[in-house]
Design a protein around this motif. Sequence first.
Motif, PDB file in Angstrom:
ATOM      1  N   PHE A 189       0.838  -1.197   0.000  1.00 19.73           N
ATOM      2  CA  PHE A 189       0.000   0.000   0.000  1.00 19.73           C
ATOM      3  C   PHE A 189       0.876   1.252   0.000  1.00 19.73           C
ATOM      4  O   PHE A 189       0.591   2.214  -0.733  1.00 19.73           O
ATOM      5  N   ILE A 190       1.953   1.222   0.812  1.00 22.10           N
ATOM      6  CA  ILE A 190       2.853   2.394   0.853  1.00 22.10           C
ATOM      7  C   ILE A 190       3.476   2.610  -0.519  1.00 22.10           C
ATOM      8  O   ILE A 190       3.546   3.740  -1.036  1.00 22.10           O
ATOM      9  N   ARG A 191       3.965   1.530  -1.152  1.00 23.26           N
ATOM     10  CA  ARG A 191       4.590   1.636  -2.477  1.00 23.26           C
ATOM     11  C   ARG A 191       3.572   2.154  -3.500  1.00 23.26           C
ATOM     12  O   ARG A 191       3.886   3.021  -4.335  1.00 23.26           O
ATOM     13  N   ASN A 192       2.355   1.623  -3.434  1.00 22.04           N
ATOM     14  CA  ASN A 192       1.344   2.031  -4.413  1.00 22.04           C
ATOM     15  C   ASN A 192       0.970   3.497  -4.248  1.00 22.04           C
ATOM     16  O   ASN A 192       0.718   4.211  -5.230  1.00 22.04           O
ATOM     17  N   VAL A 193       0.896   3.934  -2.988  1.00 19.38           N
ATOM     18  CA  VAL A 193       0.587   5.355  -2.756  1.00 19.38           C
ATOM     19  C   VAL A 193       1.706   6.231  -3.339  1.00 19.38           C
ATOM     20  O   VAL A 193       1.459   7.276  -3.953  1.00 19.38           O
ATOM     21  N   ARG A 194       3.002   5.821  -3.156  1.00 19.28           N
ATOM     22  CA  ARG A 194       4.123   6.586  -3.705  1.00 19.28           C
ATOM     23  C   ARG A 194       4.007   6.676  -5.232  1.00 19.28           C
ATOM     24  O   ARG A 194       4.177   7.758  -5.830  1.00 19.28           O
ATOM     25  N   LEU A 195       3.696   5.506  -5.871  1.00 24.69           N
ATOM     26  CA  LEU A 195       3.634   5.474  -7.332  1.00 24.69           C
ATOM     27  C   LEU A 195       2.465   6.300  -7.862  1.00 24.69           C
ATOM     28  O   LEU A 195       2.584   6.988  -8.892  1.00 24.69           O
TER      29      LEU A 195
END
Length: 700
Positions: free
Chosen positions: A642-648
């Motif tokens: 979720f953190i990675r997806n929010v960054r992307l």
Amino acid sequence: MRRKLSVIIWCLFACINYMSGQRHWTVADGLPTGEVQQIVELPNGQMLVNCEGVFCLSNGRSFDVVPCDQSRAYQLPRYTNRYGLLWEGDSLLWLHDFYRIFCFDAHQRMFVNDAGNRLNDKLQKDILSDKASTPQPTLSQRSIIDSLHVGDITLAINDRQGGLWIGTRSSGIYYQPPHRAKPEIHTGDDPLIGMARSASLRSGQTTFVLELPDGRQLRCDSLCRLGYYLPEQQTTISLNDKLPTLNQYRHMVGACPLDADWVAVYTQNGIFMLNTKTDTLASFPHAKDIERYSSKYNCMLKDKDGMLWIGTQNGLFVVNPSKSTITRVSGMSNDCVRSLVLDDKGHVWAGTSYGVSRVTPTVVNLGTDDGIPAISMMDRAACLTDEGRLVFAVGGGMAVAFKPDELIGSEKPLAVVLTRIEINGENVQKLPKSLTHTQNYLTFHFSTLNYANPSHDRYRYRLVGLEHEWNTCNDGSGQCIASYKALPPGNYSFEVQAATASGEWGPVTKLAFVISHPWWLTWWAKMLYCCLVLAIAGRLIALYLKKKKAKMEHENDQRVNRLFELREEARHQFAESANIAPDKITINAEEEKMVSKMLKAIEAHIDDEQYNADQLARDIAMSRASLYKKMQTILGITPTDFIRNVRLKRAAQLLADTQLSINEIASRVGFVTARNFSSQFKKMFGVTPSEYRDPPKNLE
């Protein structure tokens, strides 16, 4: 000629007076035949009569045949030439004729069919002995029989009241009541006749005369003219001219003082009140109630208690002035009241069109049994003598006189006997304790068995369980009947008692019985109904719960499916859109709130490549395990994903909205190297960052 007629009538009345109370019972009164061989008084007062082998019981008025299976009687080994009876205790009565021995249960009032089994040699010898034979009439009995000129006698016995029963070979039964005082019949020029007739004051042209308190006399002549007669002036002041309303009355019969001022004047077509002080008229308050029955008034009387008694052609009425009530007297043998008089005790007596009745304290009808001619008494022709005798004029120069206490004794009331019981119209010898629900039409015949003066008895009865109040009965015949139809199931007790002329009520005779419920209304049937109802109710409840459960499961499945659909839509929204809207990727407020916190925490550290799931869990105050479970539930990914997806997704927004370089954007969203950023970006969006910003023209 008149003298001869008076003598004939006098002889007729003398015969009635002598023969009063005597009865003659024949086959017309229920005797099986006129051949009476035995008469036995039972303990309850009934008379058992043997008419040549056919038995019957007296019921107070007539006779009822008693069933007897003669084939079950004991057959004598040899012929006897006499009848006999023997009591064994107070219950079993042994009877014998020429050929048989019968056993009768006096308590059950039925014949016993095993007479032969009950007999032994000694008992049989006693039954057939001389002491058991029917006794011959005594000298005193023979004297009465001779005076009655009754022949062909078989037996004579006295009952408990002293009455004499005389059996004959062909003429049934003669009954002579016990001796008692009889009224006197007066004829000719006897002064008692004039005294009684003077009560009506039918002399010359005067219809009635009433002495007023002020010395005047209120008089009415045969022309129906009403006025005041002044004795001192010997003049009459007419009221008809002053009061023309008086002329509407056909015939003024008499007047009765009500108080010092008012007088009631009664006529053959109405009644009115006259104020003798003001010479004004007023209507009688209770005239409408009386004239529902008759407007022909015959007599009036005010008793010692101030009660006003009014005799009409159809009923005797009593008015209570203090309560302003009126009552029609019931129980009299005849309702045409000719005359009223008080005896020396203040009791009210009435001469009627069929004898004489004492009205108070209780109604007692006197007739031929008492020596009173059963013919019409004379209008307003009755009086009380100084010796306490009541005199009623009969007409034709005749009168009947008697002392009330001598004619109406103070005898104790007798117990009532149930002489016959019918179930659904069928006579039964004994009422069962329990009846079926279809045996609900009951008739009770009862009597005191008062043969001496049955007209003096009054009865009252009730069926406890159905009635609270007493029913009264008194027709003077010696027997009364009570019928009940369509009785519902339940517990009952028939109660009846009798009173004599004194008004004293005797002992209560009771008969308890039960009418059973039909089987479909019995307790066990009701229990079965309850069980069936409970079973049906349980089945219906089970079906309802099953249906409700199925409905709930269906609704739950629908909800679950809907949740799955919403969850898929939310995940699809998260996967496809570069914008992360918490309300679009969650399905309830709680999840939306948590995602908002997570986004806020991630945005605050989006350029920190070291920011990881542990720090995110701390920032939103959750454990790593709880956060992991929540993310799996909401989006099906780990918190790190979720953190990675929010960054992307933030990087995609910057690529679309700014002119920042890819390296700068990668740094801003927490990627150390542009190469790693580009690789992760392409995995999510399917294109490189540069292609995302400037898509190839062949893809547009």
